[in-house]
Enzyme design. Structure first.
Site, mmCIF file in Angstrom:
data_model
loop_
_atom_site.group_PDB
_atom_site.id
_atom_site.type_symbol
_atom_site.label_atom_id
_atom_site.label_comp_id
_atom_site.label_asym_id
_atom_site.label_seq_id
_atom_site.Cartn_x
_atom_site.Cartn_y
_atom_site.Cartn_z
ATOM 1 N N HIS A 134 -8.063 45.019 2.724
ATOM 2 C CA HIS A 134 -6.669 45.464 2.609
ATOM 3 C C HIS A 134 -5.752 44.246 2.796
ATOM 4 O O HIS A 134 -5.938 43.486 3.753
ATOM 5 C CB HIS A 134 -6.368 46.530 3.657
ATOM 6 C CG HIS A 134 -4.977 47.063 3.552
ATOM 7 N ND1 HIS A 134 -4.589 47.921 2.542
ATOM 8 C CD2 HIS A 134 -3.865 46.823 4.294
ATOM 9 C CE1 HIS A 134 -3.302 48.197 2.678
ATOM 10 N NE2 HIS A 134 -2.834 47.543 3.732
ATOM 11 N N ASN A 154 -13.824 47.876 3.117
ATOM 12 C CA ASN A 154 -12.668 47.720 2.237
ATOM 13 C C ASN A 154 -11.899 46.472 2.653
ATOM 14 O O ASN A 154 -11.907 46.085 3.819
ATOM 15 C CB ASN A 154 -11.765 48.952 2.386
ATOM 16 C CG ASN A 154 -10.532 48.886 1.502
ATOM 17 O OD1 ASN A 154 -10.619 48.589 0.316
ATOM 18 N ND2 ASN A 154 -9.364 49.144 2.077
ATOM 19 N N MET A 214 -8.564 51.141 -6.480
ATOM 20 C CA MET A 214 -7.212 51.663 -6.277
ATOM 21 C C MET A 214 -7.144 53.176 -6.077
ATOM 22 O O MET A 214 -6.092 53.776 -6.267
ATOM 23 C CB MET A 214 -6.309 51.228 -7.441
ATOM 24 C CG MET A 214 -6.186 49.723 -7.592
ATOM 25 S SD MET A 214 -5.810 48.860 -6.040
ATOM 26 C CE MET A 214 -4.070 49.266 -5.909
ATOM 27 N N ARG A 215 -8.246 53.798 -5.703
ATOM 28 C CA ARG A 215 -8.218 55.235 -5.434
ATOM 29 C C ARG A 215 -8.673 55.512 -4.008
ATOM 30 O O ARG A 215 -9.430 54.726 -3.440
ATOM 31 C CB ARG A 215 -9.139 55.986 -6.402
ATOM 32 C CG ARG A 215 -8.580 56.046 -7.792
ATOM 33 C CD ARG A 215 -9.542 56.746 -8.709
ATOM 34 N NE ARG A 215 -9.050 56.697 -10.061
ATOM 35 C CZ ARG A 215 -8.225 57.593 -10.599
ATOM 36 N NH1 ARG A 215 -7.810 58.624 -9.897
ATOM 37 N NH2 ARG A 215 -7.816 57.456 -11.840
ATOM 38 N N ILE A 216 -8.219 56.649 -3.509
ATOM 39 C CA ILE A 216 -8.611 57.048 -2.153
ATOM 40 C C ILE A 216 -9.859 57.922 -2.270
ATOM 41 O O ILE A 216 -9.858 58.927 -2.976
ATOM 42 C CB ILE A 216 -7.485 57.888 -1.499
ATOM 43 C CG1 ILE A 216 -6.141 57.173 -1.634
ATOM 44 C CG2 ILE A 216 -7.852 58.250 -0.067
ATOM 45 C CD1 ILE A 216 -5.685 56.374 -0.489
ATOM 46 N N LEU A 217 -10.910 57.508 -1.585
ATOM 47 C CA LEU A 217 -12.133 58.316 -1.584
ATOM 48 C C LEU A 217 -11.998 59.424 -0.545
ATOM 49 O O LEU A 217 -11.398 59.230 0.513
ATOM 50 C CB LEU A 217 -13.333 57.432 -1.255
ATOM 51 C CG LEU A 217 -13.689 56.412 -2.345
ATOM 52 C CD1 LEU A 217 -14.595 55.320 -1.780
ATOM 53 C CD2 LEU A 217 -14.345 57.104 -3.537
ATOM 54 N N ASP A 257 -6.907 53.476 5.165
ATOM 55 C CA ASP A 257 -6.808 52.167 5.837
ATOM 56 C C ASP A 257 -6.806 52.288 7.360
ATOM 57 O O ASP A 257 -6.087 51.549 8.045
ATOM 58 C CB ASP A 257 -5.554 51.410 5.347
ATOM 59 C CG ASP A 257 -5.581 51.172 3.847
ATOM 60 O OD1 ASP A 257 -6.657 50.900 3.306
ATOM 61 O OD2 ASP A 257 -4.508 51.252 3.213
ATOM 62 N N SER A 270 -10.844 39.540 -8.529
ATOM 63 C CA SER A 270 -10.962 38.201 -7.945
ATOM 64 C C SER A 270 -11.776 38.243 -6.651
ATOM 65 O O SER A 270 -12.474 37.271 -6.323
ATOM 66 C CB SER A 270 -9.586 37.561 -7.724
ATOM 67 O OG SER A 270 -8.894 38.196 -6.686
ATOM 68 N N ASN A 271 -11.720 39.346 -5.925
ATOM 69 C CA ASN A 271 -12.563 39.455 -4.725
ATOM 70 C C ASN A 271 -14.040 39.594 -5.091
ATOM 71 O O ASN A 271 -14.906 39.041 -4.408
ATOM 72 C CB ASN A 271 -12.107 40.636 -3.852
ATOM 73 C CG ASN A 271 -10.924 40.265 -2.969
ATOM 74 O OD1 ASN A 271 -11.065 39.498 -2.023
ATOM 75 N ND2 ASN A 271 -9.752 40.778 -3.307
HETATM 76 C C1 GRF Z 1 -6.458 42.746 -3.377
HETATM 77 O O1 GRF Z 1 -5.233 42.269 -2.928
HETATM 78 C C2 GRF Z 1 -7.036 43.754 -2.420
HETATM 79 O O2 GRF Z 1 -6.763 43.478 -1.090
HETATM 80 C C3 GRF Z 1 -6.321 45.002 -2.829
HETATM 81 O O3 GRF Z 1 -6.261 44.951 -4.239
HETATM 82 C C4 GRF Z 1 -6.301 43.585 -4.642
HETATM 83 C C5 GRF Z 1 -7.463 43.442 -5.573
HETATM 84 O O4 GRF Z 1 -7.541 42.186 -6.170
HETATM 85 N N1 GRF Z 1 -6.992 46.161 -2.287
HETATM 86 P P1 GRF Z 1 -8.810 41.779 -7.026
HETATM 87 O O5 GRF Z 1 -9.057 42.904 -8.035
HETATM 88 O O6 GRF Z 1 -9.978 41.596 -6.101
HETATM 89 O O7 GRF Z 1 -8.421 40.507 -7.708
#
Ligand code: GRF
Length: 202
Positions: A110, A108, A91-94, A146, A14-15
């Site tokens: 957060h 990023n 969802m991974r740490i680089l 983070d 969604s972002n």
């Molecule tokens: C968001 O809440 C972002 O802050 C977190 O993971 C979620 C990703 O959402 N790191 P989307 O895939 O952008 O919908």
């Protein structure tokens, strides 16, 4: 010429969609050169394809080790000409292996007001802790989790009857504003980093 960004995702996207929409509305002047996902089934890939954006899938399980995984992501971004890496729900740490090659060129989003509630399940952490406000943070990525210099933050209230889901939904609306805003500031050359601080030029 528009600056090129690469967006790295793991899921829903969604972002990413918000970036695509802001570009379409003329509010964000960059080109998304590639979307890289570490999951072949990520919905974000469909969003990218629909917008005519090139995609690449780099799955951890197809790689010998973490270095190879990061090398392949790096390669996909460089081949596309990306000048900024935007982690949007990756969802991974680089590791430093990747990050050192993109110093001050990775951002990023957060879903908490850093330095509170780092890591996974930030919204659940905020509800459990009982804070009265939370929000989201866009920051440059350094080698900690983070911990990098903060570009901007947006605040939302935490209500008494909030669940992790209801708070996440409220925060997400702000994420969708904050991330394009930060990328646009970068595109305008207005971000400078000194030590831990990011200064936003006029
Ligand atoms: C968001 O809440 C972002 O802050 C977190 O993971 C979620 C990703 O959402 N790191 P989307 O895939 O952008 O919908």
């Amino acid at each position: 010429m528009r600056k090129k960004i690469g967006v790295v995702v793991s899921g829903r996207g969604s972002n990413l969609q918000s970036i695509i929409d802001h570009i379409a509305e003329g509010k964000l002047q960059v080109e998304v050169a590639v979307v890289v996902s570490d999951h072949k089934d990520a919905f974000a890939l469909e969003r990218a394809a629909k917008a005519g954006i090139a995609t690449a899938v780099v799955e951890r399980k197809g790689c010998r080790d973490k270095e190879e995984f990061e090398d392949k992501i790096d390669e996909a971004l460089r081949n596309a000409g990306a000048e900024l890496v935007v982690l949007a729900g990756f969802m991974r740490i680089l590791t430093g292996h990747f990050i050192s090659r993109w110093e001050h060129k990775i951002i990023n989003i957060h879903p908490a007001l850093l330095p509170s509630f780092k890591g996974l399940d930030a919204q659940g952490q905020a509800v459990d802790y009982g804070v009265k406000v939370s929000g989201c943070t866009v920051h440059f990525v350094d080698e900690g989790t983070d911990t990098g210099p903060i570009i901007l933050q947006k605040v939302v209230p935490v209500l008494d009857d909030d669940t992790e889901e209801s708070l996440a939904e409220r925060i997400l609306k702000e994420e969708h504003k904050a991330l394009p805003e930060a990328v646009q500031l970068w595109a305008e050359g207005r971000l400078s980093i000194r030590g831990r601080k990011v200064y936003i030029g006029k």
